[in-house]
Structure formats: C-alpha cells, structure tokens
Write an enzyme that holds these catalytic residues in place. Structure first.
Site, PDB file in Angstrom:
ATOM      1  N   THR A 138       0.820  -1.207   0.000  1.00 53.11           N
ATOM      2  CA  THR A 138       0.000   0.000   0.000  1.00 53.11           C
ATOM      3  C   THR A 138       0.858   1.263   0.000  1.00 53.11           C
ATOM      4  O   THR A 138       2.011   1.238   0.461  1.00 53.11           O
ATOM      5  CB  THR A 138      -0.892  -0.014   1.265  1.00 53.11           C
ATOM      6  OG1 THR A 138      -1.471   1.267   1.454  1.00 53.11           O
ATOM      7  CG2 THR A 138      -0.099  -0.351   2.509  1.00 53.11           C
ATOM      8  N   ASP A 139       0.253   2.373  -0.447  1.00 51.66           N
ATOM      9  CA  ASP A 139       0.950   3.665  -0.373  1.00 51.66           C
ATOM     10  C   ASP A 139       0.996   4.190   1.072  1.00 51.66           C
ATOM     11  O   ASP A 139       1.736   5.127   1.369  1.00 51.66           O
ATOM     12  CB  ASP A 139       0.274   4.704  -1.290  1.00 51.66           C
ATOM     13  CG  ASP A 139      -1.186   4.981  -0.955  1.00 51.66           C
ATOM     14  OD1 ASP A 139      -1.754   4.289  -0.094  1.00 51.66           O
ATOM     15  OD2 ASP A 139      -1.768   5.905  -1.574  1.00 51.66           O
ATOM     16  N   GLU A 140       0.196   3.562   1.964  1.00 44.45           N
ATOM     17  CA  GLU A 140       0.107   4.092   3.331  1.00 44.45           C
ATOM     18  C   GLU A 140       1.418   3.927   4.104  1.00 44.45           C
ATOM     19  O   GLU A 140       1.618   4.564   5.135  1.00 44.45           O
ATOM     20  CB  GLU A 140      -1.066   3.449   4.085  1.00 44.45           C
ATOM     21  CG  GLU A 140      -2.365   3.674   3.341  1.00 44.45           C
ATOM     22  CD  GLU A 140      -3.630   3.345   4.118  1.00 44.45           C
ATOM     23  OE1 GLU A 140      -3.611   3.362   5.359  1.00 44.45           O
ATOM     24  OE2 GLU A 140      -4.651   3.067   3.462  1.00 44.45           O
ATOM     25  N   TYR A 164      -1.913  -0.565  11.000  1.00 43.92           N
ATOM     26  CA  TYR A 164      -2.036  -1.230   9.692  1.00 43.92           C
ATOM     27  C   TYR A 164      -0.834  -0.904   8.813  1.00 43.92           C
ATOM     28  O   TYR A 164      -0.156  -1.809   8.308  1.00 43.92           O
ATOM     29  CB  TYR A 164      -3.335  -0.797   8.988  1.00 43.92           C
ATOM     30  CG  TYR A 164      -3.344  -1.101   7.494  1.00 43.92           C
ATOM     31  CD1 TYR A 164      -3.316  -2.413   7.029  1.00 43.92           C
ATOM     32  CD2 TYR A 164      -3.339  -0.064   6.551  1.00 43.92           C
ATOM     33  CE1 TYR A 164      -3.305  -2.695   5.661  1.00 43.92           C
ATOM     34  CE2 TYR A 164      -3.329  -0.341   5.183  1.00 43.92           C
ATOM     35  CZ  TYR A 164      -3.308  -1.652   4.743  1.00 43.92           C
ATOM     36  OH  TYR A 164      -3.283  -1.935   3.398  1.00 43.92           O
ATOM     37  N   SER A 167       2.406  -2.386   9.958  1.00 42.89           N
ATOM     38  CA  SER A 167       2.536  -3.829   9.722  1.00 42.89           C
ATOM     39  C   SER A 167       2.814  -4.109   8.242  1.00 42.89           C
ATOM     40  O   SER A 167       3.579  -5.015   7.908  1.00 42.89           O
ATOM     41  CB  SER A 167       1.288  -4.573  10.206  1.00 42.89           C
ATOM     42  OG  SER A 167       0.161  -4.255   9.405  1.00 42.89           O
ATOM     43  N   LYS A 168       2.218  -3.320   7.346  1.00 37.98           N
ATOM     44  CA  LYS A 168       2.501  -3.504   5.915  1.00 37.98           C
ATOM     45  C   LYS A 168       3.947  -3.081   5.621  1.00 37.98           C
ATOM     46  O   LYS A 168       4.646  -3.719   4.828  1.00 37.98           O
ATOM     47  CB  LYS A 168       1.529  -2.690   5.052  1.00 37.98           C
ATOM     48  CG  LYS A 168       0.102  -3.198   5.045  1.00 37.98           C
ATOM     49  CD  LYS A 168      -0.065  -4.598   4.451  1.00 37.98           C
ATOM     50  CE  LYS A 168       0.188  -4.650   2.961  1.00 37.98           C
ATOM     51  NZ  LYS A 168      -0.139  -5.992   2.403  1.00 37.98           N
TER      52      LYS A 168
HETATM   53  P1  NAD Z   1      -9.383  -7.489   2.180  1.00 38.36           P
HETATM   54  O1  NAD Z   1      -9.372  -7.227   3.646  1.00 38.36           O
HETATM   55  O2  NAD Z   1     -10.625  -7.227   1.403  1.00 38.36           O
HETATM   56  O3  NAD Z   1      -8.995  -9.013   1.901  1.00 38.36           O
HETATM   57  C1  NAD Z   1      -7.964  -9.667   2.586  1.00 38.36           C
HETATM   58  C2  NAD Z   1      -8.122 -11.167   2.347  1.00 38.36           C
HETATM   59  O4  NAD Z   1      -7.042 -11.827   3.017  1.00 38.36           O
HETATM   60  C3  NAD Z   1      -9.417 -11.753   2.913  1.00 38.36           C
HETATM   61  O5  NAD Z   1     -10.009 -12.604   1.966  1.00 38.36           O
HETATM   62  C4  NAD Z   1      -8.954 -12.529   4.146  1.00 38.36           C
HETATM   63  O6  NAD Z   1      -9.775 -13.658   4.430  1.00 38.36           O
HETATM   64  C5  NAD Z   1      -7.559 -12.936   3.732  1.00 38.36           C
HETATM   65  N1  NAD Z   1      -6.672 -13.195   4.885  1.00 38.36           N
HETATM   66  C6  NAD Z   1      -6.519 -12.413   5.993  1.00 38.36           C
HETATM   67  N2  NAD Z   1      -5.614 -12.966   6.815  1.00 38.36           N
HETATM   68  C7  NAD Z   1      -5.178 -14.109   6.208  1.00 38.36           C
HETATM   69  C8  NAD Z   1      -4.230 -15.106   6.559  1.00 38.36           C
HETATM   70  N3  NAD Z   1      -3.555 -15.053   7.704  1.00 38.36           N
HETATM   71  N4  NAD Z   1      -4.017 -16.133   5.689  1.00 38.36           N
HETATM   72  C9  NAD Z   1      -4.710 -16.216   4.522  1.00 38.36           C
HETATM   73  N5  NAD Z   1      -5.624 -15.309   4.159  1.00 38.36           N
HETATM   74  C10 NAD Z   1      -5.857 -14.255   4.982  1.00 38.36           C
HETATM   75  O7  NAD Z   1      -8.158  -6.666   1.604  1.00 38.36           O
HETATM   76  P2  NAD Z   1      -7.979  -5.994   0.170  1.00 38.36           P
HETATM   77  O8  NAD Z   1      -8.524  -4.621   0.215  1.00 38.36           O
HETATM   78  O9  NAD Z   1      -8.417  -6.941  -0.856  1.00 38.36           O
HETATM   79  O10 NAD Z   1      -6.392  -5.855   0.127  1.00 38.36           O
HETATM   80  C11 NAD Z   1      -5.580  -6.893  -0.426  1.00 38.36           C
HETATM   81  C12 NAD Z   1      -4.130  -6.478  -0.305  1.00 38.36           C
HETATM   82  O11 NAD Z   1      -3.923  -5.247  -1.003  1.00 38.36           O
HETATM   83  C13 NAD Z   1      -3.690  -6.226   1.139  1.00 38.36           C
HETATM   84  O12 NAD Z   1      -2.383  -6.714   1.284  1.00 38.36           O
HETATM   85  C14 NAD Z   1      -3.714  -4.705   1.277  1.00 38.36           C
HETATM   86  O13 NAD Z   1      -2.761  -4.273   2.213  1.00 38.36           O
HETATM   87  C15 NAD Z   1      -3.338  -4.287  -0.137  1.00 38.36           C
HETATM   88  N6  NAD Z   1      -3.865  -2.977  -0.581  1.00 38.36           N
HETATM   89  C16 NAD Z   1      -5.183  -2.665  -0.417  1.00 38.36           C
HETATM   90  C17 NAD Z   1      -5.650  -1.440  -0.893  1.00 38.36           C
HETATM   91  C18 NAD Z   1      -7.111  -1.070  -0.803  1.00 38.36           C
HETATM   92  O14 NAD Z   1      -7.474   0.075  -1.134  1.00 38.36           O
HETATM   93  N7  NAD Z   1      -7.995  -1.963  -0.406  1.00 38.36           N
HETATM   94  C19 NAD Z   1      -4.773  -0.533  -1.500  1.00 38.36           C
HETATM   95  C20 NAD Z   1      -3.421  -0.901  -1.633  1.00 38.36           C
HETATM   96  C21 NAD Z   1      -2.976  -2.124  -1.174  1.00 38.36           C
HETATM   97  P1  TYD Z   2     -10.871   3.812   4.135  1.00 38.38           P
HETATM   98  O1  TYD Z   2     -11.804   3.397   3.055  1.00 38.38           O
HETATM   99  O2  TYD Z   2     -10.993   3.177   5.486  1.00 38.38           O
HETATM  100  O3  TYD Z   2      -9.398   3.667   3.553  1.00 38.38           O
HETATM  101  P2  TYD Z   2      -7.960   4.181   4.173  1.00 38.38           P
HETATM  102  O4  TYD Z   2      -8.143   4.573   5.585  1.00 38.38           O
HETATM  103  O5  TYD Z   2      -7.130   2.957   4.018  1.00 38.38           O
HETATM  104  O6  TYD Z   2      -7.541   5.318   3.294  1.00 38.38           O
HETATM  105  O7  TYD Z   2     -11.038   5.382   4.335  1.00 38.38           O
HETATM  106  C1  TYD Z   2     -10.848   6.281   3.262  1.00 38.38           C
HETATM  107  C2  TYD Z   2     -10.950   7.674   3.824  1.00 38.38           C
HETATM  108  O8  TYD Z   2     -12.307   7.901   4.263  1.00 38.38           O
HETATM  109  C3  TYD Z   2     -10.085   7.889   5.060  1.00 38.38           C
HETATM  110  O9  TYD Z   2      -9.570   9.226   5.025  1.00 38.38           O
HETATM  111  C4  TYD Z   2     -11.041   7.740   6.218  1.00 38.38           C
HETATM  112  C5  TYD Z   2     -12.344   8.234   5.652  1.00 38.38           C
HETATM  113  N1  TYD Z   2     -13.572   7.612   6.214  1.00 38.38           N
HETATM  114  C6  TYD Z   2     -14.630   8.432   6.654  1.00 38.38           C
HETATM  115  O10 TYD Z   2     -14.563   9.673   6.587  1.00 38.38           O
HETATM  116  N2  TYD Z   2     -15.750   7.820   7.138  1.00 38.38           N
HETATM  117  C7  TYD Z   2     -15.862   6.467   7.246  1.00 38.38           C
HETATM  118  O11 TYD Z   2     -16.902   5.962   7.748  1.00 38.38           O
HETATM  119  C8  TYD Z   2     -14.774   5.647   6.767  1.00 38.38           C
HETATM  120  C9  TYD Z   2     -14.858   4.132   6.847  1.00 38.38           C
HETATM  121  C10 TYD Z   2     -13.655   6.266   6.255  1.00 38.38           C
END
Ligand code: NAD
Ligand code: TYD
Length: 358
Positions: A138-140, A164, A167-168
């Site tokens: 992630t960019d975070e 979060y 940990s990433k």
């Molecule tokens: P998500 O929470 O929707 O899905 C995570 C999946 O991992 C779930 O299906 C869960 O059951 C599985 N999982 C969790 N712990 C596990 C374990 N110990 N062993 C096996 N499976 C496990 O997450 P997402 O949004 O799909 O994100 C996927 C990846 O992309 C993550 O690594 C996240 O950090 C990264 N990412 C997410 C975003 C975003 O905007 N959602 C952006 C950039 C990077």
């Molecule tokens: P989120 O979707 O949780 O992604 P991230 O925190 O990983 O960027 O949140 C996106 C943005 O929206 C973040 O600035 C937090 C804000 N947010 C709200 O304002 N209200 C909400 O109920 C949630 C879940 C997020």
C-alpha cells in the site's frame, strides 16, 4: 524435482482485490490459480461464485502462516509465482485491535516467505530465475503528505502512521530483505486506495453507498478534507499483471490513478450519482444524510502516488478515470443487491456498532 507448473498461488484471493484479481486473471491469462485464503470476516467466497465450477481455480481455506499447509501446496502444485494479497487491511480495525495485523501482515508474511524460500532453493537455476514472489502493498507505508508536498515515489522514505501501515511496512521490509540476502526474486507494488465491485462495506465508498440506500447517516470523519488517490480495482489488477510479467526483480512499483479527491468530494459524488440513478421517494438529495463524526485517531491527511516509474518502465496506465470507475461501481452495487444483503449480515453489523459508538 518436477518442473515449475504454469499455476500461480494467490493468497487472500477471497478478499476485495484478491477476488477481483483471480476473476480477471482467469478471463485474461487463463492459467490455473491456487487460492489460499483464511476466510476472515473480509474473505467472501460469494465473490468467487462465478468460478465455483471452474477447474482452473482451486480454493484452499487456510492461513499464510501455516507452514505445513503452504509447504504442501508449493510441493504439490509447483507454482511459477506466488502473489501475496492476504492481509488484515482496515485502518480503523488496526486502531481498535492491532494484534491480528501483526500476526498476519508481519508474522504470516514471514512464514510465507520462509516456505517460498525453501521451495525456491530446491529449483534448478533456470527455474529459480523464472520464479517470482509478488507482494501487494500500500501507499500508506509512506505516511501522510502536506497539501503542497510532491506525490510519493519509490524513493520516498517509509513513515507509517497506523498499526495497519506499520505492519505492511514491516512486511515490505521483509520481502526486500529476502531478495537482498537470499536472492529470492521478489517484486513489490505499493498502490493507492482501490474501489470497485466486491469491496467490503467497512471501507469508505461501499459503506457510503450502502448507508445511503438504507437511509442511514453517511459518516464523515473530522472535516472530510483528507485526500486519497483513488484507483479502480481492475486497473490495480492490470498493474500487478504488468509487474509480474515485466517488472525488474527486487524493484518496487508505485501504482495510482492520479485521482486525488477529498473524502467530502467522494461522498458528494456518490450522493449525486445515486440522486440520478435511484432518486429518493421524498425528493431530497442523499447529501442530506451526511453526518460529521469524530475523527480517526492519527488520521493521515493526504496520500498521492507518482506512478511515473511503472508507466515509463512497463507501459502501464489506468484505463478508468475516477468518473468512469465510480459510475461502474455504483451500478455494480445497485445490480448486486443479493451480495450486498449477504455481506451486511452477521459479523459486519457487530463491527459497525463498535466503530461508530465513538
Ligand atoms: P481485504 O481485507 O478485502 O482481503 C484480505 C483477504 O485476506 C481476505 O479474503 C482474508 O480472508 C484474507 N486473509 C486475511 N488474513 C489471512 C491469513 N492469515 N491467511 C490467509 N488469508 C488471509 O483486503 P484488500 O482490500 O483486498 O487488500 C488486499 C491487499 O492489497 C492487502 O495486502 C492490502 O494491504 C493491499 N492494498 C489494499 C488497498 C485497498 O485500497 N484496499 C490498497 C493498496 C494495497
Ligand atoms: P478507508 O476506506 O478506510 O481507507 P484508508 O483509511 O485505508 O484510506 O477510508 C478512506 C478515507 O475515508 C479515510 O480518510 C477515512 C475516511 N472515512 C470516513 O470519513 N468515514 C468512514 O466511515 C470511513 C470508513 C472512512
């Protein structure tokens, strides 16, 4: 020792991005996928319903930290690549309870890396050079930007602010070290906020959509002026495929959509699309449901991605603008009410009560 197969092992392939990736991979590339997912609250097999009988997809419920299971899968299937999507991914949950984040994102990734390293070390030299471990991050990890700061690039220092992102960041460092120390052929992607189908409704965009349709308040943390750089999930999937295919081993690639928006702008856009697509019976705008709530502790103010490296080296560019992607997304949620109804039952409801109590 048998040769590498054409299979890939995807972890976390029942989550939001992982399931989109698996579906997209099978339709665009078509080689078999072993999908290892623990099925936490965020994992949902309904995301994969359309491939339930597809012989190219082999779902295994399990933990990336289960060394015996991972060892057995690698030995049995001999995948040519492992793509690690599995993670605990929600910042608010990491604030309420960081332990699962450390366990899966740090310890789990470590165990996975150890098993992949052991598998890789048994290969012939030519196979070793073809194998890839791709880590989805992630960019975070870069922390928070000021309004005038340049966007994150691959040389920006890590400064994670939430449990979060910390940990990433730790997992990214482990992946890097396994390349530097052992020569494991790794790739890492650091992507901005995704949105699209199958997004679990604890994250901003699906939460707002579902609350709007249910007539509930639309919670905006703090002043709503925090900025995220939104990318349609299938553009993230195409970036991962490009990095897997052509990325330089050991490198990291930032992935983003050049779509910086404040949270308030995002919520206004969603309300405006719904006003058009599903007007309320009372004639009011969904904007009337907006409610400002207490801010997230340590809330990062702005993320922005400089995706120049992946564009220049690999020729990747997103296909969707925010305007095209968000319309598709709203349509998907309106058209998939059964998925929505099923996902909003049970554990998800408990979580909403806990988070918004504050
Ligand atoms: P998500 O929470 O929707 O899905 C995570 C999946 O991992 C779930 O299906 C869960 O059951 C599985 N999982 C969790 N712990 C596990 C374990 N110990 N062993 C096996 N499976 C496990 O997450 P997402 O949004 O799909 O994100 C996927 C990846 O992309 C993550 O690594 C996240 O950090 C990264 N990412 C997410 C975003 C975003 O905007 N959602 C952006 C950039 C990077
Ligand atoms: P989120 O979707 O949780 O992604 P991230 O925190 O990983 O960027 O949140 C996106 C943005 O929206 C973040 O600035 C937090 C804000 N947010 C709200 O304002 N209200 C909400 O109920 C949630 C879940 C997020």
């Amino acid at each position: 020792m048998s040769k590498l197969s054409k299979k890939i092992l995807v972890t976390g392939g029942a989550g939001f991005i992982g399931s989109n990736f698996v579906l997209d991979w099978l339709s665009k590339v078509g080689t078999p996928v072993i999908n290892l997912d623990k099925l936490t609250y965020a994992g949902n097999l309904e995301n994969l319903a359309s491939i339930a009988h597809d012989k190219r997809h082999d779902f295994v419920q399990g933990d990336i930290g289960d060394r015996a299971l991972v060892k057995g899968l690698l030995a049995e299937h001999r995948p040519c690549a492992v793509l690690n999507f599995a993670a605990e991914s929600h910042v608010d949950r990491s604030i309420h309870g960081p332990e699962d984040f450390i366990q899966t994102n740090v310890v789990g990734t470590f165990h996975l890396l150890e098993e992949v390293r052991s598998y890789w070390s048994t290969m012939a030299t030519e196979e070793q050079s073809r194998f890839r471990f791709l880590h989805v991050s992630t960019d975070e990890v870069y922390g928070s930007l000021g309004a005038a700061d340049p966007a994150f690039n691959e040389t920006t220092s890590y400064a994670p602010n939430s449990p979060y992102s910390a940990s990433k960041a730790a997992s990214d460092h482990l992946v890097r070290a396994y390349h530097h120390t052992y020569g494991l052929p790794v790739l890492t992607t650091n992507c901005s906020n995704n949105y699209g189908p199958y997004h679990f409704p604890e994250k901003l965009i699906p939460l707002i959509l579902l609350n709007a349709l249910a007539g509930k308040p639309l919670p905006i943390y703090g002043d709503g002026q925090q900025i995220r750089d939104w990318l349609y999930v299938l553009d993230h999937c195409s970036a991962i495929r490009a990095v897997l295919e052509k990325g330089r081993v050991g490198e990291t690639y930032n992935v983003g959509g050049c779509n910086e928006k404040t949270n308030l702008d995002v919520v206004h856009t969603l309300c405006d699309i719904l006003d058009h697509e599903r007007p309320k019976a009372d004639g009011h705008s969904y904007r009337k449901q907006i409610m400002y709530v207490q801010d997230r502790p340590g809330h990062d103010r702005r993320y922005a991605i400089d995706a120049g490296k992946i564009e220049k080296e690999l020729g990747w560019r997103p296909e969707h603008t925010f305007e095209t992607g968000i319309r598709k997304t709203v349509r998907w949620y309106l058209d998939n009410q059964i998925w929505v109804a099923n996902v909003t039952s049970g554990a998800y409801r408990d979580w909403v009560a806990k988070n918004y109590a504050r």
